[in-house]
Design a protein around this motif. Structure first.
Motif, PDB file in Angstrom:
ATOM      1  N   MET A   1     -27.183   2.901  30.834  1.00 18.48           N
ATOM      2  CA  MET A   1     -27.030   2.457  29.472  1.00 18.48           C
ATOM      3  C   MET A   1     -27.237   3.616  28.490  1.00 18.48           C
ATOM      4  O   MET A   1     -26.641   3.638  27.430  1.00 18.48           O
ATOM      5  CB  MET A   1     -28.006   1.325  29.188  1.00 18.48           C
ATOM      6  N   ASN A   2     -28.062   4.575  28.859  1.00 19.32           N
ATOM      7  CA  ASN A   2     -28.326   5.715  27.987  1.00 19.32           C
ATOM      8  C   ASN A   2     -27.065   6.531  27.714  1.00 19.32           C
ATOM      9  O   ASN A   2     -26.962   7.196  26.691  1.00 19.32           O
ATOM     10  CB  ASN A   2     -29.416   6.597  28.594  1.00 19.32           C
ATOM     11  N   ASP A   3     -26.102   6.481  28.625  1.00 19.08           N
ATOM     12  CA  ASP A   3     -24.840   7.184  28.395  1.00 19.08           C
ATOM     13  C   ASP A   3     -24.020   6.526  27.290  1.00 19.08           C
ATOM     14  O   ASP A   3     -23.241   7.184  26.613  1.00 19.08           O
ATOM     15  CB  ASP A   3     -24.009   7.220  29.675  1.00 19.08           C
ATOM     16  N   TRP A   4     -24.193   5.230  27.112  1.00 14.38           N
ATOM     17  CA  TRP A   4     -23.401   4.491  26.130  1.00 14.38           C
ATOM     18  C   TRP A   4     -24.133   4.302  24.808  1.00 14.38           C
ATOM     19  O   TRP A   4     -23.531   4.364  23.744  1.00 14.38           O
ATOM     20  CB  TRP A   4     -23.020   3.125  26.694  1.00 14.38           C
ATOM     21  N   LEU A   5     -25.415   4.017  24.870  1.00 12.59           N
ATOM     22  CA  LEU A   5     -26.210   3.762  23.664  1.00 12.59           C
ATOM     23  C   LEU A   5     -27.277   4.840  23.549  1.00 12.59           C
ATOM     24  O   LEU A   5     -28.295   4.797  24.233  1.00 12.59           O
ATOM     25  CB  LEU A   5     -26.855   2.377  23.732  1.00 12.59           C
ATOM     26  N   ARG A   6     -27.051   5.781  22.707  1.00 14.34           N
ATOM     27  CA  ARG A   6     -27.978   6.908  22.555  1.00 14.34           C
ATOM     28  C   ARG A   6     -28.936   6.621  21.402  1.00 14.34           C
ATOM     29  O   ARG A   6     -28.681   6.967  20.260  1.00 14.34           O
ATOM     30  CB  ARG A   6     -27.197   8.188  22.330  1.00 14.34           C
ATOM     31  N   PHE A   7     -30.033   5.982  21.728  1.00 15.08           N
ATOM     32  CA  PHE A   7     -31.013   5.610  20.721  1.00 15.08           C
ATOM     33  C   PHE A   7     -31.750   6.839  20.209  1.00 15.08           C
ATOM     34  O   PHE A   7     -31.984   7.792  20.947  1.00 15.08           O
ATOM     35  CB  PHE A   7     -32.012   4.607  21.295  1.00 15.08           C
ATOM     36  N   SER A   8     -32.118   6.787  18.942  1.00 16.79           N
ATOM     37  CA  SER A   8     -32.899   7.866  18.354  1.00 16.79           C
ATOM     38  C   SER A   8     -33.862   7.270  17.332  1.00 16.79           C
ATOM     39  O   SER A   8     -33.715   6.130  16.912  1.00 16.79           O
ATOM     40  CB  SER A   8     -31.994   8.901  17.683  1.00 16.79           C
ATOM     41  N   VAL A   9     -34.845   8.058  16.959  1.00 16.71           N
ATOM     42  CA  VAL A   9     -35.774   7.676  15.901  1.00 16.71           C
ATOM     43  C   VAL A   9     -35.307   8.363  14.627  1.00 16.71           C
ATOM     44  O   VAL A   9     -35.154   9.582  14.598  1.00 16.71           O
ATOM     45  CB  VAL A   9     -37.216   8.103  16.251  1.00 16.71           C
ATOM     46  N   ALA A  10     -35.063   7.582  13.584  1.00 14.20           N
ATOM     47  CA  ALA A  10     -34.642   8.129  12.291  1.00 14.20           C
ATOM     48  C   ALA A  10     -35.890   8.506  11.502  1.00 14.20           C
ATOM     49  O   ALA A  10     -36.660   7.641  11.095  1.00 14.20           O
ATOM     50  CB  ALA A  10     -33.807   7.111  11.529  1.00 14.20           C
ATOM     51  N   PHE A  11     -36.087   9.794  11.315  1.00 15.35           N
ATOM     52  CA  PHE A  11     -37.319  10.301  10.711  1.00 15.35           C
ATOM     53  C   PHE A  11     -37.576   9.711   9.331  1.00 15.35           C
ATOM     54  O   PHE A  11     -38.679   9.270   9.030  1.00 15.35           O
ATOM     55  CB  PHE A  11     -37.264  11.828  10.646  1.00 15.35           C
ATOM     56  N   TRP A  12     -36.571   9.709   8.450  1.00 17.58           N
ATOM     57  CA  TRP A  12     -36.790   9.208   7.093  1.00 17.58           C
ATOM     58  C   TRP A  12     -37.245   7.754   7.111  1.00 17.58           C
ATOM     59  O   TRP A  12     -38.239   7.386   6.505  1.00 17.58           O
ATOM     60  CB  TRP A  12     -35.533   9.337   6.234  1.00 17.58           C
ATOM     61  N   HIS A  13     -36.531   6.921   7.811  1.00 24.78           N
ATOM     62  CA  HIS A  13     -36.818   5.491   7.789  1.00 24.78           C
ATOM     63  C   HIS A  13     -38.116   5.151   8.510  1.00 24.78           C
ATOM     64  O   HIS A  13     -38.778   4.175   8.174  1.00 24.78           O
ATOM     65  CB  HIS A  13     -35.646   4.716   8.384  1.00 24.78           C
ATOM     66  N   THR A  14     -38.485   5.965   9.483  1.00 20.04           N
ATOM     67  CA  THR A  14     -39.691   5.684  10.249  1.00 20.04           C
ATOM     68  C   THR A  14     -40.937   6.317   9.638  1.00 20.04           C
ATOM     69  O   THR A  14     -41.994   5.698   9.599  1.00 20.04           O
ATOM     70  CB  THR A  14     -39.514   6.191  11.696  1.00 20.04           C
TER      71      THR A  14
END
Length: 89
Positions: A1-14
């Motif tokens: 699933m990591n190949d299709w959905l590359r999750f990240s943490v958005a610094f500004w919003h977090t």
């Protein structure tokens, strides 16, 4: 699933956003905030918390807006702190 959905943490919003919206007051209080909101020392603490959070989540990507990780400086030498913050990790 990591190949299709590359999750990240958005610094500004977090880590920079306050949780406020047009209908209400801020909802986030960070324990590392000491009142020096736009200082290099505060930016370093915020960045350290960011990478600790990402590590605990097991997320291997993060993103940021162009100037939300570094306080604005009056000179190019002060703006050099942006590179220093990226080297913390």
């Amino acid at each position: 699933m990591n190949d299709w959905l590359r999750f990240s943490v958005a610094f500004w919003h977090t880590f920079r956003g306050t949780g406020a919206d047009p209908f209400g007051a801020p909802t986030k209080n960070w324990h590392w905030v000491d009142g020096t909101y736009n200082s290099v020392a505060m930016a370093k603490r915020r960045m350290k918390a960011n990478f600790e959070f990402i590590y605990k989540l097991g997320v291997d990507r993060w993103c940021f807006h162009d100037r939300d990780i570094d306080p604005d400086g009056k000179t190019l030498e002060v703006n050099h702190s942006l590179r220093l913050l990226l080297l913390i990790h």
